[in-house]
Design a protein around this motif. Structure first.
Motif, PDB file in Angstrom:
ATOM      1  N   ALA B  26       0.933  -1.186  -0.200  1.00 33.46           N
ATOM      2  CA  ALA B  26      -0.037   0.105  -0.186  1.00 33.46           C
ATOM      3  C   ALA B  26       0.760   1.250   0.079  1.00 33.46           C
ATOM      4  O   ALA B  26       0.587   2.290  -0.672  1.00 33.46           O
ATOM      5  N   ILE B  27       2.044   1.268   0.770  1.00 33.79           N
ATOM      6  CA  ILE B  27       2.609   2.342   0.879  1.00 33.79           C
ATOM      7  C   ILE B  27       3.398   2.551  -0.473  1.00 33.79           C
ATOM      8  O   ILE B  27       3.487   3.706  -1.139  1.00 33.79           O
ATOM      9  N   PHE B  29       2.321   1.583  -3.384  1.00 33.59           N
ATOM     10  CA  PHE B  29       1.297   2.044  -4.158  1.00 33.59           C
ATOM     11  C   PHE B  29       1.180   3.547  -4.076  1.00 33.59           C
ATOM     12  O   PHE B  29       0.940   3.922  -5.392  1.00 33.59           O
ATOM     13  N   PHE B  30       0.844   3.897  -3.008  1.00 32.70           N
ATOM     14  CA  PHE B  30       0.563   5.450  -3.021  1.00 32.70           C
ATOM     15  C   PHE B  30       1.739   6.264  -3.177  1.00 32.70           C
ATOM     16  O   PHE B  30       1.651   7.486  -3.757  1.00 32.70           O
ATOM     17  N   GLY B  31       2.922   5.827  -2.825  1.00 29.30           N
ATOM     18  CA  GLY B  31       4.130   6.679  -3.242  1.00 29.30           C
ATOM     19  C   GLY B  31       4.322   6.691  -4.541  1.00 29.30           C
ATOM     20  O   GLY B  31       4.424   7.800  -4.949  1.00 29.30           O
ATOM     21  N   THR B  32       4.178   5.672  -5.409  1.00 24.96           N
ATOM     22  CA  THR B  32       4.192   5.925  -6.968  1.00 24.96           C
ATOM     23  C   THR B  32       2.996   6.823  -7.311  1.00 24.96           C
ATOM     24  O   THR B  32       3.473   7.325  -8.270  1.00 24.96           O
ATOM     25  N   LEU B  33       1.838   6.416  -6.937  1.00 24.46           N
ATOM     26  CA  LEU B  33       0.843   7.265  -7.374  1.00 24.46           C
ATOM     27  C   LEU B  33       0.961   8.857  -7.062  1.00 24.46           C
ATOM     28  O   LEU B  33       1.026   9.418  -8.154  1.00 24.46           O
ATOM     29  N   LEU B  34       1.781   8.924  -6.046  1.00 21.52           N
ATOM     30  CA  LEU B  34       2.041  10.432  -5.671  1.00 21.52           C
ATOM     31  C   LEU B  34       3.150  10.995  -6.703  1.00 21.52           C
ATOM     32  O   LEU B  34       3.063  11.855  -7.516  1.00 21.52           O
ATOM     33  N   ILE B 569       7.731  10.366   2.071  1.00 26.57           N
ATOM     34  CA  ILE B 569       6.979   9.103   1.976  1.00 26.57           C
ATOM     35  C   ILE B 569       8.022   8.078   1.782  1.00 26.57           C
ATOM     36  O   ILE B 569       7.528   7.117   2.512  1.00 26.57           O
ATOM     37  N   PHE B 620       3.229  -3.348  -6.765  1.00 31.58           N
ATOM     38  CA  PHE B 620       2.487  -2.455  -6.260  1.00 31.58           C
ATOM     39  C   PHE B 620       2.586  -1.104  -6.833  1.00 31.58           C
ATOM     40  O   PHE B 620       1.979  -0.183  -7.112  1.00 31.58           O
ATOM     41  N   GLY B 624       0.166   1.445  -8.857  1.00 32.31           N
ATOM     42  CA  GLY B 624       0.291   2.796  -8.713  1.00 32.31           C
ATOM     43  C   GLY B 624       0.550   3.713  -9.793  1.00 32.31           C
ATOM     44  O   GLY B 624      -0.314   4.446 -10.281  1.00 32.31           O
ATOM     45  N   GLY B 628      -2.124   6.232 -11.824  1.00 32.05           N
ATOM     46  CA  GLY B 628      -1.574   7.498 -11.970  1.00 32.05           C
ATOM     47  C   GLY B 628      -1.435   8.017 -13.314  1.00 32.05           C
ATOM     48  O   GLY B 628      -2.252   8.978 -13.634  1.00 32.05           O
TER      49      GLY B 628
END
Ligand SMILES: Nc1ncnc2c1ncn2[C@@H]1O[C@H](COP(=O)(O)OP(=O)(O)OP(=O)(O)O)[C@@H](O)[C@H]1O
Ligand SMILES: [Mg+2]
Lengths: 247, 700
Positions: B26-27, B29-34, B569, B620, B624, B628
């Motif tokens: 999850a981390i 995933f969101f890091g990459t998304l960001l 992050i 993940f 992400g 994105g």
């Protein structure tokens, strides 16, 4: 035994001390032992007598404090970590008390694992070999299952298959039946014995169980880190009975 | 490669085997998304904004004097215009810059600002009346002229009536706001039939009375701040491809003149009522807002129903009648009062807005002067020169222009363009023409150089260039200028055509450099700086980003914020992954020991753990990145509305269509790989050190 053959395991005046903080615990005190190819040997002795310690030394997963341990003609003291690992990979098979299968791999993959480490066989050959062993242990139809879908006896049979898939010269088993009920344990020992007779693989296993001991050609009796004697299974049983009376 | 396959298989199967892995996933995933979304957006804004800045005024590089106190800020800076030293002679630096093989064009420039008065309705009317009476003197009266005169006179009279009622209201409201007796007298006179009856006998003195006594009482002319850039207009238009003429015509080559920005023209010079209608329409059409829900639009509607004075002043009796007819028609009422009709007409709702907007432009606009300044008219600009004198210049407005995509942006739209000569006059730089003119005026009027603004000199003149030190003779009052010789001279100036050499041989504040290959911006910048140094010219060469001042820093700041967020992050991710993998390793010591016992080398165990985190990171991370890219693609298709016109500049238009560069994806990929590899090194090392003895442990 067969005088012309060189021993597969040769132990000379081996001591093993464990240090627990400042206290030194002597686990083995001057042990001599020779095991010849094709033997089916049981190591017996009361708890704490040093059975596991002895098997670990033979299995090259631990080193002696003093003395010489030779496996397949090689003095283990002189081998590097890497070479010891290779010796284990190519010469020795292990059967563990708690089966020790890799939980995320299927039965087939668990058995295939040592072959992949060896890198000797191609995919098709590996498949043949694995299936042949699974058939021998009677689990061919379970090849796709995960270990947690099997009973304890079935798991130990997978472990036996894994130990033998590389056709090692020597198979070590530390109390292979301790986590199984006696009937199932009996089956495992029968299986080992069968493989010993068919393939000529040398087996050394430790056990508490007198019935299990029965199957061995010879029983090495340990007490207090020393070898009492090396006897036939019948003699060992008699001695154990006598020991029990003595208490 | 069975082994690697096995490791990957083990990794994949372990992926969902433990909750810890899901947390790590999850981390990541969101890091990459960001990284992907944030990076994509910031990157797109960067590109959009660089397009805005480079294409509107900055060019790729700007060159200005190294003696400047402040740094160049083409869009102004906090507290006004930056304090720049002048480059005395553009013709010296131009060839120097143009010598570089990567330089396409060099455009002379200077930005500054001044106050202007937007004309007052009555002033404009009176000026037109005066013009008509002059015509009558020269050419005699025609029925047509008579009609025009009567109409205008009627209008002025109408305004006086409005003024009187206005002032009467004020009188009752503010006890101390009482009118001077003299003013009351003047109004009474202007209201009297006798005054209008006697108008034709001596129209010029009657006009003078109105100009001097009545017009000042009408406070509807406003002071405006006008930002302008003086430049070689012809070369500017060729070099800045985003610039386009909207109305009117370009300033003829070599002539003095000005192009107002369309935004400025609309925002400040258009009839407020019409401007507000335009704004409401824009919000409805572009931003899909509704009057019923938007407080700002409601405010505009309200102001339109209340602020009708500017509107009413513009209508003479004839036009008032027409307007009443048309409004009655549209609204379907018999209401005879114009203000009431207008108030109900402008009380627009979402349902009737479009119809009323159309009616306004079809039926009412033709009766009105929509802009306070007509294209072709002259504008008087009053500026403080560098030495602190007040300098007034009349300049003809030829047309309006805009920067494509930045039509609504205050930043880009706030800048008006003028010729270099006028700019230099306002700056206080004396052209040889001007010097001659001044000398003549001084000789004729016997005035010796009067430094009326000595006090201001002390305030403003601190870094006066030697070039302007010989100073202008104080205020060149435009009233004086309108009369006699001065007036003529100004006409001359307005008609004069300057040749390229005259334009270039003179002062500028900076020069915009357009490059052939913008990707070599950095190198070219350094090389130009070096060649200036070699030529012993005290010049600073800066990139468009630096030249844009604070605005140029905006993207840098956004990038930094994003980088810090990403860094935080991923540092958090690093720590968490590290701990989680340690825990996972500890949970698996027996499994690892078993592998070691049955013959796996340490390296295999090490690889196993590394591959596991890499697979985790890639799976993940890819998810992400996919989400994105999906978001960016979606926004890229639909466009992110800027909403607020301030953002138009950063979005390079009303909507940002973000795109994702491969660079961002690659960066996300590398970051994920590096983070997962780094965070696993220690757990992997620990795992590799697990002894095969651990396999023998029976820990149940
Ligand atoms: N890692 C260790 N550290 C310290 N002492 C140990 C360690 N392993 C074994 N010993 C000690 O060495 C002696 C021999 O132990 P070992 O495990 O070899 O006996 P065993 O015959 O296998 O016993 P059991 O039948 O209970 O398995 C015992 O006294 C034991 O306490
Ligand atoms: Mg033991």
């Amino acid at each position: 035994m067969s005088a012309g053959q060189s021993p597969i395991v040769s132990i000379f005046d081996v001591t093993k001390d464990y240090s627990l903080g400042k206290v030194v615990v002597p686990a083995l005190r001057g042990v001599d032992l020779k095991v010849f190819p094709g033997e089916f040997i049981s190591i017996a002795g009361p708890s704490g007598s040093g059975k596991t310690t002895l098997l670990n030394l033979i299995g090259c997963v631990d080193t002696a404090t003093a003395g010489v341990v030779s496996v397949a003609g090689q003095d283990t003291k002189k081998l590097t970590e890497k070479e010891l690992t290779n010796l284990r990979l190519h010469t020795i098979g292990f059967i563990f008390q708690s089966f020790n299968l890799v939980s995320v791999l299927s039965v087939f993959q668990n058995v295939e694992f040592p072959l992949l480490l060896q890198r000797k066989l191609n995919k098709a050959e590996r498949k043949d070999r694995v299936m042949q062993l699974l058939e021998q242990v009677g689990l061919a139809q379970h090849e796709k299952h995960r270990p947690n879908e099997l009973s304890g006896g079935q798991r130990q049979r997978v472990a036996v298959a894994r130990a033998l898939v590389t056709r090692p010269q020597l198979v070590l088993a530390d109390e292979p039946t301790a986590n199984l009920d006696s009937v199932t344990g009996q089956h495992i020992i029968d299986l080992m014995k069968e493989l010993n007779q068919k393939e000529g693989t040398t087996f050394i296993f430790s056990t508490h169980d007198a019935k299990v001991m029965n199957h061995a050609n010879a029983v090495v009796r340990l007490a207090d880190g020393k070898i009492l004697d090396r006897v036939t299974s019948a003699e060992a049983q008699r001695a154990m009975a006598a020991g029990a009376e003595g208490h | 490669m069975g082994q690697l396959r096995l490791l990957i298989q083990v990794a994949f199967r372990n992926l969902f085997a433990s909750r810890i892995n899901l947390l790590i996933g999850a981390i990541i995933f969101f890091g990459t998304l960001l990284v992907v979304v944030g990076g994509g957006l910031v990157d797109s804004v960067d590109t959009a904004m660089s397009r805005s800045i480079i294409g509107s005024i900055a060019g790729h590089l700007q060159v200005y004097s190294d003696h400047s106190k402040d740094e160049l800020g083409l869009f102004g800076q906090m507290g006004g215009e930056p304090d720049l030293a002048a480059v005395d002679d553009f013709s010296v630096i131009k060839p120097l810059l143009e010598k570089h093989p990567n330089v396409k064009t060099v455009v002379p420039m200077g930005t500054s600002g001044a106050m202007v008065t937007s004309g007052n309705t009555v002033d404009l009317l009176l000026a037109r009346l005066r013009e008509l009476y002059r015509q009558r003197v020269d050419h005699g009266e025609t029925p047509e002229l008579r009609e025009q005169l009567d109409s205008l006179k009627g209008h002025v009279r109408h305004i006086v009536t409005l003024l009187e009622s206005d002032l009467a209201n004020k009188d009752t409201l503010l006890s101390d706001g009482a009118l001077e007796p003299a003013d009351e007298e003047a109004i009474a006179k202007a209201r009297s039939d006798a005054f209008w009856a006697g108008f034709e006998q001596d129209p010029f003195s009657a006009l003078e009375f109105l100009e001097n006594r009545i017009a000042p009482l009408l406070p509807d002319g406003t002071m405006l701040y006008l930002r302008y850039a003086g430049t070689d207009l012809e070369s500017f238009q060729k070099s800045f491809d985003r610039m386009e003429l909207v109305d009117g015509q370009p300033v003829p080559p070599g002539k003095r003149g000005m192009l107002l920005s369309k935004f400025f023209y609309e925002e400040f010079l258009k009839l407020k009522t019409a401007r507000r209608l335009d704004l409401i329409k824009r919000e409805r059409d572009i931003n899909k807002k509704r009057i019923a829900e938007d407080p700002e639009m409601q405010r505009w509607v309200k102001e339109n129903t209340q602020q009708l004075r500017e509107f009413a002043l513009q209508l003479d009796p004839l036009k008032t009648k027409l307007a009443i007819e048309r409004l009655q028609n549209h609204l379907g009422t018999k209401e005879p009062n114009l203000e009431k009709l207008l108030a109900s007409f402008f009380a627009t709702t979402d349902d009737n807005f479009d119809a009323r907007y159309a009616t306004f432009y079809k039926d009412l606009a033709p009766l009105l002067e929509l802009y306070r300044l007509r294209l072709g008219d002259s504008l008087t600009i009053t500026a403080f020169t560098r030495t602190g004198y007040v300098q007034s210049v009349n300049v003809r407005i030829y047309g309006t222009y805009q920067f494509k995509g930045l039509e609504e942006s205050q930043l880009a739209g706030g800048l008006n363009l003028m010729d270099l000569m006028t700019f230099r006059d306002l700056y206080g730089y004396l052209t040889p023409d001007r010097k001659a003119e001044i000398a003549e005026i001084q000789k004729k009027s016997g005035v010796t150089a009067v430094a009326r603004e000595n006090a201001e000199d002390a305030l403003f003149g601190s870094s006066a260039a030697p070039l302007v030190a010989d100073a202008t003779p104080g205020l060149l009052n435009d009233k004086e200028g309108m009369d006699g010789m001065g007036h003529l001279r100004r006409e001359d100036l307005a008609e004069r055509v300057y040749n390229q050499q005259e334009l270039e041989k003179g002062m500028v504040l900076s020069a915009a450099v357009i490059l052939k290959d913008p990707s070599k911006l950095k190198e070219t910048m350094a090389e130009l700086q070096q060649s200036a140094k070699d030529a012993n010219l005290p010049l600073r060469v800066v990139s468009w980003q630096q030249a844009a001042g604070i605005i140029g820093q905006f993207v840098m700041m956004a990038k930094m914020v994003l980088a810090i967020a990403v860094l935080i992050i991923f540092v958090v991710a690093l720590v968490i992954i590290n701990n989680a993998m340690m825990m996972a390793t500890l949970q698996r010591v027996r499994e690892i020991g078993t592998m070691r016992a049955i013959g796996a080398q340490r390296s295999l165990v090490l690889n196993m753990v590394l591959v596991e985190t890499l697979v985790l990171g890639l799976v993940f991370g890819a998810a992400g990145a996919l989400l994105g890219s999906g978001l960016i693609a979606m926004w890229g298709h639909a466009g992110i509305p800027a909403g607020n016109p301030t953002l138009y500049f950063f979005f390079s238009g009303p909507r940002l269509h973000p795109t994702l560069s491969l660079g961002i994806l690659a960066a996300a990929f590398v970051i994920v790989l590096v983070v997962s590899a780094l965070s696993t090194l220690y757990p992997a090392f620990l795992a590799a050190r697990v002894s095969p003895l651990r396999a023998m442990q029976t820990d149940e």
